[in-house]
Design an enzyme around this catalytic site. Structure first.
Site, short mmCIF file in Angstrom:
data_model
loop_
_atom_site.label_atom_id
_atom_site.label_comp_id
_atom_site.label_asym_id
_atom_site.label_seq_id
_atom_site.Cartn_x
_atom_site.Cartn_y
_atom_site.Cartn_z
N ARG A 260 0.49 -1.46 -0.02
CA ARG A 260 0.05 0.32 -0.04
C ARG A 260 0.94 1.25 -0.23
O ARG A 260 1.70 1.31 0.88
CB ARG A 260 -0.71 -0.15 1.08
CG ARG A 260 -1.54 -1.00 0.90
CD ARG A 260 -2.85 -0.90 2.03
NE ARG A 260 -4.01 -2.29 1.82
CZ ARG A 260 -4.17 -3.12 1.99
NH1 ARG A 260 -2.70 -3.85 2.06
NH2 ARG A 260 -5.43 -3.72 2.69
N HIS B 195 -0.63 -2.56 -4.53
CA HIS B 195 -0.16 -3.59 -5.53
C HIS B 195 0.29 -2.52 -7.17
O HIS B 195 -0.28 -4.10 -8.34
CB HIS B 195 -1.20 -5.25 -5.53
CG HIS B 195 -0.67 -5.72 -4.59
ND1 HIS B 195 0.68 -5.38 -3.46
CD2 HIS B 195 -1.55 -6.53 -3.70
CE1 HIS B 195 0.10 -6.53 -2.21
NE2 HIS B 195 -0.80 -7.08 -2.80
N HIS C 19 2.86 -12.57 -5.73
CA HIS C 19 2.05 -13.09 -4.47
C HIS C 19 1.36 -14.59 -5.08
O HIS C 19 0.05 -14.93 -4.35
CB HIS C 19 1.07 -11.43 -4.90
CG HIS C 19 0.34 -11.40 -3.93
ND1 HIS C 19 -1.18 -11.84 -2.96
CD2 HIS C 19 0.14 -10.30 -3.88
CE1 HIS C 19 -2.02 -11.66 -2.29
NE2 HIS C 19 -0.86 -10.13 -2.36
N GLU D 67 4.92 -12.61 1.65
CA GLU D 67 5.66 -11.81 0.45
C GLU D 67 6.79 -10.31 0.91
O GLU D 67 6.33 -9.91 1.70
CB GLU D 67 4.01 -10.79 -0.57
CG GLU D 67 2.92 -10.90 -0.25
CD GLU D 67 2.04 -10.34 -0.16
OE1 GLU D 67 1.76 -9.43 -0.54
OE2 GLU D 67 0.77 -11.15 0.76
#
Ligand code: BGC
Length: 346
Positions: A72, A97, A171, A306
């Protein structure tokens, strides 16, 4: 849709131990990772779809490369050299993303290769100046290698012709049981991190690094993901479970995490040179997306690890810089290494 459909290509990497990894040019998506369980049965350990074209529909970044800025950015803005850039707010007021058409949705050029290490594909994409609001023509290469010793290596390389920001991640949602009707709460997880980044109500880091000791965020010793996920805790409430960035104690390419699923015997280790890792326990999967193995994906059907820079770092000067300058080359490595643990009498 149909034009894009015909543009999708799929590339399968195989090694002599029977491990198979399928990768799409769309989004650099890892469509499947098939590894044997302790009985020798080959099963897929990542969530997603059976049919490649299904990845053209909206989905929660299954298996994809996230960028230009993974995770974010507060309010979808950041400033470089006194110039403010405005990005898409595609997650409440946040940018998430890489925006509306991030690296997860673009088509990459794929070239297969063989190296001493194993077999792989090199994915290349040129993200043009101001694409999704980011400055600079960004030339990105992501290299997937399946090694002889069952490691999926993900290498990242990028250059720009204007000062920009960058945070790339992979991801994949893992479920080492190979049966996605099982949740992942019984997977034992260890993360080599004594700190994590607490979030505000908008899921943006508040800016402090918090010690994990004596909190549900302590994975310094292996524990089931489900052990503390439901305890009363303000941070777990914000994330609806784990959806936070752990801050590694190590620097440079190191082993940072280990996940073990006893029933299948599968063990996965994660190595990276990145400073942090988002553990996301698929909290927003709501039972509406059909699973590869029957039924539907639900919260806790998978977990993502991630590896990344810190979320919202472009707006938080105390975080490590995510700026990439012209005449610099960004490189990074993350490895997912698969093992089998065969216990006696089984
Ligand atoms: C984020 C989650 C988000 C998910 C997208 C993760 O990286 O941290 O909050 O919902 O990606 O599916």
């Amino acid at each position: 849709m149909s034009e894009n459909h015909s543009k999708i290509t799929s590339h399968t990497l195989k090694n002599a131990n029977g491990v198979r990894v399928e990768i799409l040019n769309l989004g650099g998506i890892v469509k499947s990772i098939k590894t044997p369980n302790k009985h020798g049965v080959l099963e897929d350990v990542v969530l997603g779809f059976d049919t490649a074209a299904d990845y053209l529909k909206p989905h929660p970044y299954f298996g994809a490369i996230a960028g230009r800025y993974a995770n974010r950015i507060d309010n979808g803005t950041f400033t470089l050299d006194n110039k403010t850039y405005t990005l898409a707010q595609n997650n409440g007021s946040n940018h998430l993303h890489g925006g509306i058409v991030g690296f997860d949705k673009v088509f990459w050029d794929v070239s297969p290769f063989e190296s001493e290490d194993g077999v792989g594909v090199r994915l290349h994409y040129l993200s043009e100046d101001m694409e999704e609001g980011y400055p600079g023509n960004l030339d990105v290469t992501v290299t997937y290698t399946l090694t002889h010793d069952n490691t999926l290596k993900v290498g990242y390389k990028a250059t720009t012709d204007k000062k920009t920001i960058l945070n790339l991640t992979q991801h994949s949602y893992f479920n080492l049981s190979g049966d996605f009707s099982n949740d992942i709460l019984d997977h034992e997880l260890q993360i080599n991190a004594s700190q994590y980044l607490p979030l505000n109500q908008n899921q943006i880091p508040v800016g402090t690094l918090e010690k994990v000791k004596n909190t549900p965020f302590d994975f310094q010793n292996p524990k089931p993901i489900g052990k503390d996920i439901a305890v009363e805790n303000a941070q777990l409430e914000i994330g609806k479970g784990y959806d936070h960035c752990w801050v590694f104690d190590s620097k440079g390419l190191s082993k940072v995490a280990r996940v073990y699923h006893a029933e299948s015997g599968r063990l996965m280790e994660v190595y990276t040179d990145q400073p942090g890792m988002q553990l996301y326990t698929a909290n927003f999967l709501d039972g509406t997306i059909p699973s590869k193995t029957g039924g539907f994906y639900k919260a806790r059907s998978g977990f993502c690890l991630e590896t990344q820079q810190f979320p919202n770092a472009p707006n938080q000067v105390e975080f490590p810089s995510t700026i990439l300058n012209p005449n610099e080359t960004f490189t990074s490595e993350t490895w997912f290494k698969f093992h089998l643990i065969k216990t006696k009498n089984q």
